[in-house]
Design a protein around this motif. Sequence first.
Motif: not given
Length: 143
Positions: A14, A52-54
Amino acid sequence: MDYPSLFHLAIPVTDISQTKAFYCERLGCQAGRETPQALILNFYGHQVVAHKTAEPLSPQQGIYPRHFGLVFLQAEHWQQFCDRVQAQAIPFVIAPKLRFAGEMTEHSTFFIADPFHNLLEFKFYRYPEAIFGQREFAAVGDR
């Protein structure tokens, strides 16, 4: 197949700067290409790409089914890496221990987690042939 190759793994994170701090500064990996959305890591000769992930990332219950890491080919290298983890005050998910003592599949192991709950295992097999072979031994993991 016996083609020269490197292992590639993509992991969710993240925060790219936090990823870089953990993997490069604390574990000793080298950073490669980087964008605000991804970071390529030289994970001791293998390619790990942090994306990156939400999506919310939460810890799995226990070390199975998903984890990754390294199999060291020399006991002293495993110990040196273990010492590095301890010197960096990285908490163990599973402290260093010996699995399957006295068997052909005997190996030293420990587990840590990155800041995003990705589990990492680092191990050394006393008998190198057990890394891929020793099919007659049914034990795999601690389940």
